[in-house]
Write an enzyme that holds these catalytic residues in place. Sequence first.
Site, PDB file in Angstrom:
ATOM      1  N   GLU A 178      36.638  26.551  39.560  1.00 53.43           N
ATOM      2  CA  GLU A 178      36.348  26.901  40.785  1.00 53.43           C
ATOM      3  C   GLU A 178      36.900  25.500  41.717  1.00 53.43           C
ATOM      4  O   GLU A 178      36.913  24.273  41.235  1.00 53.43           O
ATOM      5  CB  GLU A 178      34.815  26.820  41.076  1.00 53.43           C
ATOM      6  N   HIS A 229      19.689  36.880  50.719  1.00 53.67           N
ATOM      7  CA  HIS A 229      20.978  35.720  50.828  1.00 53.67           C
ATOM      8  C   HIS A 229      22.151  36.970  50.780  1.00 53.67           C
ATOM      9  O   HIS A 229      22.702  37.277  49.797  1.00 53.67           O
ATOM     10  CB  HIS A 229      20.518  35.245  49.445  1.00 53.67           C
ATOM     11  N   ARG A 249      37.816  31.140  43.045  1.00 56.63           N
ATOM     12  CA  ARG A 249      37.293  31.429  41.615  1.00 56.63           C
ATOM     13  C   ARG A 249      38.201  32.427  41.123  1.00 56.63           C
ATOM     14  O   ARG A 249      38.645  33.276  41.865  1.00 56.63           O
ATOM     15  CB  ARG A 249      35.884  31.910  41.566  1.00 56.63           C
ATOM     16  N   GLU A 295      37.047  28.264  48.955  1.00 55.22           N
ATOM     17  CA  GLU A 295      36.496  28.382  47.617  1.00 55.22           C
ATOM     18  C   GLU A 295      37.237  29.280  47.107  1.00 55.22           C
ATOM     19  O   GLU A 295      37.668  30.265  47.259  1.00 55.22           O
ATOM     20  CB  GLU A 295      34.836  28.884  47.451  1.00 55.22           C
TER      21      GLU A 295
END
Length: 573
Positions: free
Chosen positions: A277, A69, A432, A430
């Site tokens: 987030e 991953h 964060r 995204e």
Amino acid sequence: MKTENIPRESLIGFPVNVPVKQETFSNWAKAIVVPNIWTCIPANENDVVDVCNWAAQNGWTVRARGIMHNWSPLAVTPNLPNYDKLLLVDTTASLNKMRFILSIDKMGPAVTVGTGATMGDLLKFLEEIPDGKGEASGYGFVNVPAPGHLTVGGVIAINAHGTSVSTPPNDNFKTTYGSMSNRILSLTAVVTDPNSNDPTMYQLKTFQRGDKELTALMTQLGRTMITSVTLQVIENYNLRCLSITNINKDVLFKLQTGTVPPANSCGDFLNKSGRIEVIWFPFTSYPWLKVWTVEATKPATSRKVDGPNNYPFSDNLPDFVVKMIDVIMSTAPGLTEDFGQLMLKMTSEGLDGKILGFPIYDQSRDIWGPSKNTMLYVKDTTLRVTANGYAILMNKSEVQQAISDFTTQFETMLLKYKGENKFPINSPLEIRVTGLDRGDDMPSFTKEPAGRPVISSLATDAETIKNNWDVALWLDVLTIPGTKYADEFYQELEEWFLNHFTAPKARVVPEWSKGWAYTSSGAWTSDTFIDTIKKGFMDHREANDNWAWESSILTKYDSHNIYQSKLTQKLFQ
């Protein structure tokens, strides 16, 4: 462009007790798919030692293989002429044992874990250790990456992270709020040791926190072979996650004009909870905002969740969505706008337990439970996208301004490309925020300071201290692999990052597992960007705490150079 299917007998002298076969390597986004790579399955650490010595004696290179991953080609380089002398070591089958330690030298609880164990399994193991303190029994971490199906080894190799900033009184754990790498108390690696009886042979060596050289191994981009780590853990806690989809982007990303972030902005939520987030689909007006708060008891409106991955609408896309993606990629990129609107609608309905208006699931808009159950939410069935990734080091008070600047630039670029009939970004961005990796957050086993990972994206140094940088703003822009003009978009955005986020306000550092160093040839190809980043790890650093020193330590413990990939060769040359 690959190895052929060759019988084992061609591996002359390979350890007979270690199974080995040719398997396909396929990374998360399926952008690196190489069949027939020799892959061995060691039963224990000693098998790994034998394999590495065989590789050194026969001119092979070796890399750990976990869940694969990853986006960046740290393990396997795509499109090589051949892979005939590359050996992958599958750590997942046997290097996955776990042992809880109540206290190490009065330093608190810890866990020793094989690097092939997954984060999901590790968190489940820790959660089930009794501590007699109610529903949030067991142990855990302050933050973790969203996918549970990652190996511990992969996570520490690239200083993986979650999202959290210390926010008293409830969210003020006495540990690091930075990366998983900074939680390492000790590790065991397969190395050549110039101080051993046989400095030419690979052997197991354990490094402890407070040993200066450990700081070079805590984040090392796969440039060594780590078999086990001991990580600091904390007593588990309950965590609420509230999903908000009714705040307009103009409010959430509003420009900060004073010292206090505007109401209902990202900075406002960050100040209140410390854990946020943002997931923003392109060409939409209402982002998906997640806000986590440490809550000892279940809020009245929350649903208690007994396991992780509580967003089934994003983990298992309906067939019609998959078909729409195919159409966008093949013939109608202009449908990207409609796709963003569809994904937002599915998300908003899905959080309320519905699909196309029909009740299907339990609601997940407001959930609560033991920490891992809200922190883990990406499964292998989630849409496979590619991503760029950067950490912007700055002061927490500057986060809202930075988010406003970034989202304005992002939207401006989307509209500019649209005007040229180009739609390079079809998946969300995204956002964060985490704390940084500081040595004084962690204990030391020696009389020397604990130190922190040298090349972690979150590493503190003289510049971060001078400029009072205390957080990292993580920015990732996602798109489906193979989308036209994506590299062009990423290159332009990266140049804006480097020009916009400069000292004393901020500094740009790559998220090692994602895409960075863009040219028209794609990611990881810009020598200029790589030189800039390496310089950032040289300036404001001591001679035994910079990029050159990191490279020398990695070379010292890999004298036969068996752990190199094409990308790490470029980085550590």
